[in-house]
Design an enzyme around this catalytic site. Structure first.
Site: not given
Ligand code: AMP
Ligand code: ZN
Length: 138
Positions: A101, A103
């Site tokens: 992922h 951010h």
């Protein structure tokens, strides 16, 4: 491929609800449940890859422009003054969910400092030695 024990696989594929900002064939972008600042978002691929080393190049090539697009939208919509794209790989680097992922963290002038470090010291010899070690592994 999905990992049935991975929470981000479930979120990215809509099996667990999330506050979704954006979705396409490859990614879902959600708001982080524990935001570092207002608008903190996570870009999740729909397929399971543990970290950036496992992410195929064609997806990696899409993740950065998507981060730029989300960050630009945050500046316009939330009035943030900048944003950080942060991506942790490995527990030692702060990764807590082992599904790749990125951010997107809006930053507001005068806000708390984050994503920062204290600059250390180096000598030209140390830098050269370190570079040589990494180059050998490339
Ligand atoms: P990292 O430390 O880079 O692995 O980041 C994991 C991030 O996921 C943290 O910022 C958490 O707040 C966030 N997070 C964990 N579970 C959820 C969830 N169910 N929905 C949204 N964000 C989450
Ligand atoms: Zn996953």
């Amino acid at each position: 491929m999905k990992d049935s024990s991975c929470i981000f696989c479930k979120i990215a594929n809509g099996e667990i609800p999330s506050t979704t900002l954006y979705e396409d064939d490859n990614f879902r972008v959600i708001l982080d449940l524990g935001p570092a600042s207002r608008g903190h978002a996570l870009i999740l691929p729909k397929e399971h890859f543990a970290d950036v080393c496992a992410l195929p190049e064609q997806l990696a090539a899409k993740a950065l422009p998507l981060g730029a697009r989300i960050g630009a939208a945050m500046k316009q919509a939330l009035g943030c003054d900048g944003f950080n794209l942060v991506q942790n790989n490995g527990e030692a680097a702060g990764q807590t969910v082992f599904h790749f992922h990125m951010h997107v963290i809006p930053r507001y002038a005068g806000g708390p400092s984050m994503v920062t470090w204290t600059p250390g010291e180096s000598t030209p010899e140390e830098l050269a030695e370190t570079a040589k070690a990494i180059q050998k592994a490339l």
